[in-house]
Design a protein around this motif. Structure first.
Motif, PDB file in Angstrom:
ATOM      1  N   GLU A  22       0.831  -1.209   0.000  1.00  0.00           N
ATOM      2  CA  GLU A  22       0.000   0.000   0.000  1.00  0.00           C
ATOM      3  C   GLU A  22       0.864   1.256   0.000  1.00  0.00           C
ATOM      4  O   GLU A  22       0.566   2.224  -0.695  1.00  0.00           O
ATOM      5  N   ARG A  23       1.951   1.233   0.748  1.00  0.00           N
ATOM      6  CA  ARG A  23       2.854   2.381   0.779  1.00  0.00           C
ATOM      7  C   ARG A  23       3.454   2.628  -0.606  1.00  0.00           C
ATOM      8  O   ARG A  23       3.513   3.768  -1.079  1.00  0.00           O
ATOM      9  N   ARG A  24       3.916   1.560  -1.268  1.00  0.00           N
ATOM     10  CA  ARG A  24       4.471   1.713  -2.620  1.00  0.00           C
ATOM     11  C   ARG A  24       3.413   2.249  -3.583  1.00  0.00           C
ATOM     12  O   ARG A  24       3.706   3.083  -4.441  1.00  0.00           O
ATOM     13  N   HIS A  25       2.180   1.776  -3.426  1.00  0.00           N
ATOM     14  CA  HIS A  25       1.096   2.236  -4.284  1.00  0.00           C
ATOM     15  C   HIS A  25       0.849   3.745  -4.081  1.00  0.00           C
ATOM     16  O   HIS A  25       0.711   4.496  -5.057  1.00  0.00           O
ATOM     17  N   ARG A  26       0.818   4.188  -2.825  1.00  0.00           N
ATOM     18  CA  ARG A  26       0.635   5.617  -2.542  1.00  0.00           C
ATOM     19  C   ARG A  26       1.785   6.438  -3.118  1.00  0.00           C
ATOM     20  O   ARG A  26       1.576   7.525  -3.653  1.00  0.00           O
ATOM     21  N   GLU A  27       3.013   5.919  -3.008  1.00  0.00           N
ATOM     22  CA  GLU A  27       4.167   6.633  -3.563  1.00  0.00           C
ATOM     23  C   GLU A  27       4.074   6.743  -5.080  1.00  0.00           C
ATOM     24  O   GLU A  27       4.411   7.780  -5.660  1.00  0.00           O
ATOM     25  N   ARG A  28       3.605   5.666  -5.742  1.00  0.00           N
ATOM     26  CA  ARG A  28       3.429   5.725  -7.198  1.00  0.00           C
ATOM     27  C   ARG A  28       2.337   6.732  -7.569  1.00  0.00           C
ATOM     28  O   ARG A  28       2.488   7.482  -8.534  1.00  0.00           O
ATOM     29  N   LEU A  29       1.251   6.749  -6.808  1.00  0.00           N
ATOM     30  CA  LEU A  29       0.184   7.723  -7.068  1.00  0.00           C
ATOM     31  C   LEU A  29       0.701   9.150  -6.880  1.00  0.00           C
ATOM     32  O   LEU A  29       0.385  10.044  -7.670  1.00  0.00           O
ATOM     33  N   ASP A  30       1.493   9.363  -5.846  1.00  0.00           N
ATOM     34  CA  ASP A  30       2.061  10.676  -5.582  1.00  0.00           C
ATOM     35  C   ASP A  30       2.969  11.097  -6.739  1.00  0.00           C
ATOM     36  O   ASP A  30       2.881  12.232  -7.220  1.00  0.00           O
ATOM     37  N   ALA A  31       3.831  10.196  -7.189  1.00  0.00           N
ATOM     38  CA  ALA A  31       4.727  10.504  -8.305  1.00  0.00           C
ATOM     39  C   ALA A  31       3.919  10.808  -9.574  1.00  0.00           C
ATOM     40  O   ALA A  31       4.252  11.739 -10.323  1.00  0.00           O
ATOM     41  N   HIS A  32       2.859  10.070  -9.793  1.00  0.00           N
ATOM     42  CA  HIS A  32       2.009  10.309 -10.958  1.00  0.00           C
ATOM     43  C   HIS A  32       1.328  11.679 -10.835  1.00  0.00           C
ATOM     44  O   HIS A  32       1.247  12.429 -11.810  1.00  0.00           O
ATOM     45  N   GLY A  33       0.873  12.008  -9.640  1.00  0.00           N
ATOM     46  CA  GLY A  33       0.251  13.312  -9.417  1.00  0.00           C
ATOM     47  C   GLY A  33       1.223  14.455  -9.679  1.00  0.00           C
ATOM     48  O   GLY A  33       0.858  15.477 -10.264  1.00  0.00           O
ATOM     49  N   VAL A  34       2.468  14.289  -9.248  1.00  0.00           N
ATOM     50  CA  VAL A  34       3.481  15.314  -9.491  1.00  0.00           C
ATOM     51  C   VAL A  34       3.736  15.444 -10.988  1.00  0.00           C
ATOM     52  O   VAL A  34       3.858  16.560 -11.515  1.00  0.00           O
ATOM     53  N   ASP A  35       3.789  14.325 -11.685  1.00  0.00           N
ATOM     54  CA  ASP A  35       3.986  14.361 -13.138  1.00  0.00           C
ATOM     55  C   ASP A  35       2.835  15.120 -13.812  1.00  0.00           C
ATOM     56  O   ASP A  35       3.070  15.970 -14.678  1.00  0.00           O
ATOM     57  N   LEU A  36       1.612  14.838 -13.399  1.00  0.00           N
ATOM     58  CA  LEU A  36       0.460  15.548 -13.963  1.00  0.00           C
ATOM     59  C   LEU A  36       0.534  17.045 -13.652  1.00  0.00           C
ATOM     60  O   LEU A  36       0.236  17.882 -14.511  1.00  0.00           O
ATOM     61  N   HIS A  37       0.941  17.385 -12.441  1.00  0.00           N
ATOM     62  CA  HIS A  37       1.069  18.790 -12.057  1.00  0.00           C
ATOM     63  C   HIS A  37       2.118  19.489 -12.918  1.00  0.00           C
ATOM     64  O   HIS A  37       1.906  20.619 -13.368  1.00  0.00           O
ATOM     65  N   GLN A  38       3.244  18.810 -13.138  1.00  0.00           N
ATOM     66  CA  GLN A  38       4.298  19.404 -13.967  1.00  0.00           C
ATOM     67  C   GLN A  38       3.780  19.664 -15.385  1.00  0.00           C
ATOM     68  O   GLN A  38       4.031  20.730 -15.954  1.00  0.00           O
ATOM     69  N   ARG A  39       3.036  18.724 -15.937  1.00  0.00           N
ATOM     70  CA  ARG A  39       2.478  18.908 -17.278  1.00  0.00           C
ATOM     71  C   ARG A  39       1.424  20.010 -17.303  1.00  0.00           C
ATOM     72  O   ARG A  39       1.339  20.783 -18.263  1.00  0.00           O
ATOM     73  N   LEU A  40       0.614  20.083 -16.247  1.00  0.00           N
ATOM     74  CA  LEU A  40      -0.385  21.146 -16.153  1.00  0.00           C
ATOM     75  C   LEU A  40       0.302  22.514 -16.144  1.00  0.00           C
ATOM     76  O   LEU A  40      -0.122  23.427 -16.860  1.00  0.00           O
TER      77      LEU A  40
END
Length: 155
Positions: A22-40
């Motif tokens: 679950e921790r790894r999953h949250r970290e992947r979601l966080d990294a994906h969110g940061v990637d989306l923010h950077q693109r935004l």
């Protein structure tokens, strides 16, 4: 090992494994969110219509685009801190470097309170506390440099 002991060991191992997954999953979601923010942020700074849509402070498009770019850099730095790619000393160095730019100081003046309000956890709060401390240090330094020299002190 007794069967009941084996069951307990398996249960503990299973619980620990699930917690780590679950921790790894949250970290992947966080990294994906940061990637989306950077693109935004890239999309906003590259399109005047989006700039106008997002700007709530009445800044010129150039100034607002600069603030979005600072936000983009700050968000990436905050993510590196959150996932422990930076220790506190390295983080302060990066914040100081960022605040060495006038656009970053303008961003701090405009959005410091908002960023503090949106801090999601203790790690983000610590990041923002360090950012605030460095921002205040730079502002004090700017004030000292721009203060007029009194003639009595100069004599």
């Amino acid at each position: 090992m007794k069967p009941s002991s084996a069951v307990i060991v398996l249960a503990v191992v299973g619980i620990a494994s699930n917690a780590l997954a679950e921790r790894r999953h949250r970290e992947r979601l966080d990294a994906h969110g940061v990637d989306l923010h950077q693109r935004l942020c890239d999309g906003i700074t590259g399109d005047e219509r989006k700039l106008a849509l997002w700007d709530l402070n009445g800044l010129s498009p150039e100034r607002f685009a600069r603030n979005v770019a600072v936000n983009q850099q700050l968000a990436f730095t905050q993510w590196k801190w959150r996932v422990r790619l930076l220790n506190e000393m390295a983080l302060v160095v990066q914040i100081r470097h960022l605040l060495g730019r006038p656009g970053a100081r303008e961003y701090g003046a405009l959005y410091q309170v908002f960023r503090t309000d949106e801090a999601a956890n203790r790690r983000d709060q610590k990041f923002l506390r360090l950012f605030d401390e460095e921002y205040e240090r730079v502002v004090r330094q700017d004030r000292k440099q721009s203060a007029p020299v009194s003639t009595a002190a100069a004599s």
